[in-house]
Scaffold this active site. Structure first.
Site, PDB file in Angstrom:
ATOM      1  N   ASP A 163       1.872  -4.197 -10.498  1.00 35.04           N
ATOM      2  CA  ASP A 163       1.873  -3.450  -9.246  1.00 35.04           C
ATOM      3  C   ASP A 163       0.417  -3.129  -8.891  1.00 35.04           C
ATOM      4  O   ASP A 163      -0.506  -3.351  -9.676  1.00 35.04           O
ATOM      5  CB  ASP A 163       2.735  -2.189  -9.346  1.00 35.04           C
TER       6      ASP A 163
HETATM    7  C1  BGC Z   1       4.001  -0.588  -4.463  1.00 36.21           C
HETATM    8  C2  BGC Z   1       4.724  -1.902  -4.473  1.00 36.21           C
HETATM    9  C3  BGC Z   1       4.175  -2.814  -3.423  1.00 36.21           C
HETATM   10  C4  BGC Z   1       2.677  -2.979  -3.658  1.00 36.21           C
HETATM   11  C5  BGC Z   1       2.001  -3.927  -2.699  1.00 36.21           C
HETATM   12  C6  BGC Z   1       2.487  -0.754  -4.474  1.00 36.21           C
HETATM   13  O1  BGC Z   1       1.810   0.432  -4.239  1.00 36.21           O
HETATM   14  O2  BGC Z   1       4.427   0.178  -5.565  1.00 36.21           O
HETATM   15  O3  BGC Z   1       6.107  -1.699  -4.305  1.00 36.21           O
HETATM   16  O4  BGC Z   1       4.835  -4.036  -3.434  1.00 36.21           O
HETATM   17  O5  BGC Z   1       2.054  -1.715  -3.546  1.00 36.21           O
HETATM   18  O6  BGC Z   1       1.838  -3.369  -1.450  1.00 36.21           O
END
Ligand code: BGC
Length: 729
Positions: free
Chosen positions: A292
């Site tokens: 993530d």
């Molecule tokens: C979130 C994810 C997301 C990623 C990309 C993160 O902060 O937890 O769910 O896909 O950002 O934007």
């Protein structure tokens, strides 16, 4: 041989040599006709260490458009990068970047473009929590396919969805992004979403690769706060949090995202047990895991790594192949490999996984996206119709005293409340490229359905704050009407990432508006637009009817008004429990049993929720017959449901299993199967449950092994119960 035959032979020879020469110039990895694995190996053998490492990095262009994400990175990007989170809404910039990768780099490896297409790209469907309440995986699959189409036509071939974190704490803002509190429901909708996004082959140019997130256990965030640790035993990991991911992997999900949470002492992004032992070895997943956003770097904050280099090492060796945005791999993998801390086999395995997806998507063979105008990419009629149906089927009629709903055609209606004319907030969090101007507001929907001459509007108050100056106008509108349609709820920024709330109650000003309006004596129909279960004990007393509309997306007020008029018959059922008060959390339908059956409750509250999981009313009246076993091998159960009303209506039959005694104590009941079907007025439908004893009656232990014990089991469908007996071998 005659001169002319000689010429022909020489000519053919030259052509063969020439052809061979040409073929030799095209390296195997560029040949579309060769098998993917052959192309991957060939390309891998040509890559330098640096080129390999760049494939394992994901960058972003522009800001992460989640308003709650404070990180923003906009660097000059190398053309050899593995992947890019693309925030643009057209394919032109994307194609320019791809051209650099294809034409200005030594090997011409295409970039994999990614984006958070969560519940739509431009056509926005209801939030996933609402989608689950439709109990209609076919519709969800179709919505994901439409979302994939709009995304792919924009030049993005990878989405960070579906989110399949089982979530049982409504304070957690991300509960909006998943399919609710039940394990089986998350598993079924996960597989449907993967099928919808990916289709039957990843080379389909109108589909995109899926990413199951957040692996794993993120939904157990302590106290419903975001980014905090989770306490998850191996047993709970296997019986609650892993099954939706397993279903997604079985459905062919190309990738997974490692989650932010610490799992009882081992952060998910450095968790070799979940990432390698389970995912890669046991489930044989041959795609890759992306971290993530900054999750590798955050291993330092979590107290697991001493710095970025160690964080890179831990995440990489645990099984995270791609680093989202924090550049720990870019900066440290090279020296980790050179110093022997990371083996070259692991590096090659990781690169292989990333390249495999690029080949499977056809990116080497078709790196560019046709540059079509928005009108050809977005909101085609099929997508809009689907958005309408899915929103209608997602709404849940929580209460309908005295058959207040549906409203008669000529009813004079006051549409009141902060949500009544607010388009933006109907879109929900992670609404992609959705635009408020596309949304039909609740007020507009009511005007179109009941005639503008019958509908008055007053805002009454804001979503929060203390400004009561709009109350008199709202009261006047109520007095001049026969019924009040009160539109309350949450702003869209109140759920989603980094959007936890300590209470499930709506802000006091909204409850106060309801109280003031109830004093007019006019019946109140409450429409609730929100991304989490709410605490409704006080509001509920003031209203005749309550329709939970969630955040319905682009279709907005259109299907909602259709439900109020009876053009649609409500068929949604809750995929998450609505407690009486926030203090009841955790409260979900399938907890384990109590040691003292009828004791241990709160002194100040009944033990039950206000609206249980599975609750949802219809304008039809469904009657369940007895459950019958129509075959014992294979084991098949049936129940006939009759629609005893004069309206056609859809019923979702939910089949639960209970195992009264087991070596591992089990939840009071577990949903194992569901099916939704239209039942004509006065007609009947027979629903089947084909029981696979090990899967449906059995349970899983803390090692992930399924077992089935002999003895008694109970099956429940609607109000009916059926006893089953599994004999000793
Ligand atoms: C979130 C994810 C997301 C990623 C990309 C993160 O902060 O937890 O769910 O896909 O950002 O934007």
């Amino acid at each position: 041989m005659s001169i002319s035959r000689k010429r022909i032979v020489i000519g053919l020879l030259l052509m063969a040599i020439g052809g061979g020469g040409l073929r030799a110039e095209v390296p195997p990895y560029r040949r579309a006709t060769l098998p993917v694995e052959e192309r991957v190996e060939d390309l891998l053998s040509r890559m330098t260490l640096r080129e390999k490492i760049l494939q394992l990095n994901q960058y972003t262009l522009g800001r992460n458009d989640n308003p709650n994400d404070r990180n923003a990175v906009n660097t000059r990007l190398p053309a050899e990068i593995g992947s890019l989170i693309y925030m643009g809404s057209g394919p032109e910039m994307r194609n320019r970047m791809q051209r650099r990768a294809m034409e200005e780099t030594r090997l011409g490896i295409p970039i994999l473009f990614a984006y958070n297409t969560v519940h739509g790209f431009r056509t926005i469907f209801p939030i996933p929590l609402a989608q689950a309440c439709s109990w209609n995986p076919r519709l969800v699959e179709a919505a994901c396919a439409e979302a994939a189409r709009e995304t792919r036509l924009t030049g993005i071939e990878w989405t960070f969805a579906p989110m399949v974190d089982v979530a049982r704490d409504g304070r957690w803002g991300r509960i909006a992004e998943g399919f609710g509190e039940d394990v089986h429901a998350n598993a079924v909708f996960c597989a449907a979403a993967v099928r919808g996004f990916q289709g039957t082959t990843l080379s389909d140019t109108l589909r995109i690769a899926a990413c199951l997130k957040h692996y794993v256990g993120y939904g157990a965030s302590l106290g419903g706060r975001d980014y905090v640790p989770t306490e998850i035993s191996r047993q709970t990991l296997w019986d609650t949090y892993l099954p939706p991911f397993e279903a997604g992997v079985r459905a062919g999900a190309a990738t997974l995202m490692s989650s932010f949470n610490d799992i009882s002492g081992v952060p998910a992004t450095a968790n070799g047990y979940t990432l390698t032992e389970i995912l890669k070895k046991r489930w044989k997943h041959d795609g890759f895991v992306v971290s993530d956003w900054d999750a590798i770097l955050q291993l330092v904050n979590q107290g697991r790594a001493s710095g970025r280099r160690e964080a890179a090492q831990l995440a990489f060796l645990a099984g995270v192949e791609m680093d989202m945005t924090d550049n720990c791999y870019r900066d440290h993998l090279e020296s980790l490999v050179e110093s022997g801390k990371v083996g070259i086999e692991r590096l090659d395995d990781a690169v292989r996984r990333v390249l495999r997806l690029k080949f499977r998507l056809g990116l080497f063979d078709r790196p560019y996206t046709p540059e079509r105008p928005e009108t050809e990419r977005f909101q085609r009629p099929e997508a809009m119709a689907l958005a309408d149906s899915l929103a209608a089927e997602s709404c849940v009629l929580l209460k309908n005293d005295d058959h207040t709903l549906p409203l008669a055609p000529e009813t004079r209606i006051a549409v009141i409340g902060p949500l009544a004319d607010a388009r933006d907030h109907l879109l929900g969090s992670w609404c992609g490229r959705g635009e408020a101007r596309d949304v039909t507001s609740l007020y507009e929907g009511m005007c179109a359905e009941f005639g503008a001459e019958n509908v008055r509007y007053a805002r009454g108050c804001d979503f929060n704050g203390e400004d009561r100056s709009g109350f008199p106008e709202a009261v006047a509108a109520a007095r001049a009407s026969q019924v009040v349609v009160l539109c309350l709820g949450e702003k869209r920024q109140w759920t989603g990432e980094n959007a936890s709330r300590s209470t499930l109650a709506l802000p006091p000003i909204q409850e106060e508006l309801a109280r003031v309006l109830s004093e007019t004596g006019k019946p109140i129909v409450l429409l609730l637009g929100n991304g989490r279960p709410l605490e409704l004990s006080r509001l509920e007393l003031l209203c005749k009817a309550i329709l939970e509309i969630w955040q319905p997306g682009t279709a907005g007020g259109k299907p909602v008004a259709g439900l109020l008029s009876g053009r649609w018959n409500p068929s949604g059922k809750l995929a998450v429990t609505f407690p009486r008060t926030t203090g009841q959390i955790p409260i979900y339908y399938n907890q384990r049993r109590n040691a003292r059956m009828d004791q241990g409750s709160y002194l100040d509250l009944p033990d039950t929720p206000l609206y249980p999981f599975g609750h949802g009313l219809s304008y039809s009246d469904f009657r369940y017959g007895e459950i019958r076993m129509v075959s014992s091998d294979p084991m098949v159960l049936e129940v006939t449901v009759t629609n005893a009303s004069s309206r056609d209506g859809a019923e979702s039959v939910m089949w639960y299993v209970s195992d009264p005694v087991c070596r591992i104590t089990r939840p009071v009941r577990e949903l194992r199967h569901f099916e939704k079907r239209m039942i004509r007025a006065g007609g009947s439908e027979t629903f089947r449950f084909e029981v696979d004893p090990l899967c449906d009656l059995g349970f899983v232990d803390e090692k992930g092994d399924r077992f089935l014990e002999p003895g008694e089991y109970w099956i429940q469908a609607g109000p009916r119960k059926f006893r089953l007996f599994i004999p000793e071998e």
